[in-house]
Design an enzyme around this catalytic site. Structure first.
Site, short mmCIF file in Angstrom:
data_model
loop_
_atom_site.label_atom_id
_atom_site.label_comp_id
_atom_site.label_asym_id
_atom_site.label_seq_id
_atom_site.Cartn_x
_atom_site.Cartn_y
_atom_site.Cartn_z
N THR A 237 0.84 -1.20 0.00
CA THR A 237 0.00 0.00 0.00
C THR A 237 0.88 1.26 0.00
O THR A 237 1.78 1.39 0.82
CB THR A 237 -0.92 0.01 1.23
OG1 THR A 237 -1.75 -1.15 1.19
CG2 THR A 237 -1.79 1.26 1.23
N CYS A 322 27.12 9.29 4.49
CA CYS A 322 26.94 7.93 5.02
C CYS A 322 28.14 7.47 5.83
O CYS A 322 28.11 6.43 6.45
CB CYS A 322 26.69 6.96 3.86
SG CYS A 322 25.17 7.29 2.96
#
Length: 371
Positions: A237, A322
């Site tokens: 969804t 990162c």
């Protein structure tokens, strides 16, 4: 003194208009966009609008935009999805040695299951040579993936030239445009790419949302199997709340000029650094073919992390976001041929829409006191 944020390549704050767009979806608009009733229909319309807003920014059709959980998922879907669907045609992939881990690590995974990957080097400015890409092509090559702009240095890659080569050899071409979308004009047809990655939190949208442009005709095997959401490419969804935020952020970026004010401020910052420190400061990356907000510099004889630690009110990075806090020489700088002695002093300053000249002047004051 106030805190100063110069780490916009790591993440951006939410634009106020983005928050405003998302707010109704936190309250009354709670329906499932797949539901065919009064609660679902308005949410479905919001999702469709968001898809169109993303498509308009990159010059594509809305049916070519698939929402993901971010840039990393989009990259994984592009590489793994394409390989799994097309490995009967060949097993060779071409990429560069300076890609984000969200490209490098999927490539390494694919190598474990039969793919052959060529990692092309870069020049001293961090640019890939289109000629090197062409030389690496074999009869087994099915995919080329080169980042649009480098997240550490801001250097822009010759994507259009590489796209022409890929088109001539009928090879699929993907670019990770996580850092460049919203900062420079990005048009999928002009760049001649078949797939393009967008990360929401790099352009004033929420974290946890991204998108993958997939040119019509490109076939991918889904990484997440289930119902037929996102044109059958990504089950689950849809996160309409975050998709609406990304759509609004793309609409805002599409309305802005080419970030000339931000570019001018970045140039001003660089000139101030050169005037004050001279040969003690060295620019990393291309001097012209670069993002308008990114300034990656080496403070020769210093350690970047130590300089940042001495400026606790400043948020900036010693390299890729990162790997913030890692004082070892950046792999990107290493591939560019930057010596360890010089590269250890690297700091990436990345400016944003909210950055002011006063903030740049304050950072210069701090740097003068420390250095």
């Amino acid at each position: 003194m106030q805190k100063i944020y110069l780490d916009y390549n790591a993440s951006t704050p939410l634009a106020p208009e983005v928050v405003q767009t998302m707010t109704p979806l936190l309250h009354e608009m709670f329906g499932n966009p797949s539901a065919l009733h009064w609660a679902g229909e308005p949410v479905k319309e919001v999702l469709h609008k968001a898809r169109e807003q993303v498509a308009n920014l990159i010059g594509s059709s809305s049916r070519e935009v698939v929402f993901t959980s971010g840039g990393s998922e989009a990259n994984n879907l592009a590489l793994k999805g394409f390989y799994f669907k097309n490995r009967n045609r060949g097993n060779h992939i071409i990429t560069s040695k300076i890609e984000h881990p969200a490209i490098v690590n999927p490539c390494k995974f694919l190598e474990k299951i039969g793919a052959r990957v060529t990692y092309v080097g870069v020049d001293q400015f961090g640019r890939v040579s289109p000629e090197d890409i062409e030389k690496a092509i074999t009869k087994e090559t099915i995919l080329i993936t080169i980042m649009h702009s480098n997240n550490e240095t801001g250097t822009l890659q010759p994507i259009e030239e590489i796209g022409k080569i890929a088109e001539r050899y009928e090879i699929a071409f993907h670019t990770d445009a996580s850092q460049s979308v919203g900062k420079v004009p990005v048009n999928v047809n002009e760049l001649k790419v078949d797939m393009l990655t967008i990360a929401g939190h790099k352009l004033y949208a929420p974290k946890g949302i991204g998108a993958l442009y997939i040119r019509e005709g490109i076939q991918l095997e889904p990484l997440i199997h289930g119902a037929g959401h996102e044109f059958g490419v990504r089950a689950g969804t849809e996160n309409t709340l975050l998709a609406a935020g990304l759509g609004k952020a793309c609409e805002i970026a599409n309305q802005l000029s080419e970030n000339s004010a931000m570019k001018d401020l970045t140039i001003y910052f660089w000139r101030q650094l050169k005037e004050e420190f001279g040969e003690q400061v060295v620019l990393n990356g291309h001097s012209k073919e670069r993002l308008p907000n990114t300034l990656n510099v080496n403070f020769v004889g210093k350690i970047g992390q130590e300089l940042l630690s001495a400026m606790p009110l400043l948020a900036a990075s010693t390299g890729s976001a990162c790997h913030a806090g890692n004082v070892e020489l950046s792999p990107v700088l290493k591939e560019m041929g930057v010596s360890e002695e010089v590269g250890m002093g690297a700091i990436r300053f990345s400016l944003g829409r909210n950055t002011t000249k006063e903030e740049i002047d304050q950072v210069m004051t701090w740097l003068k006191e420390i250095i």
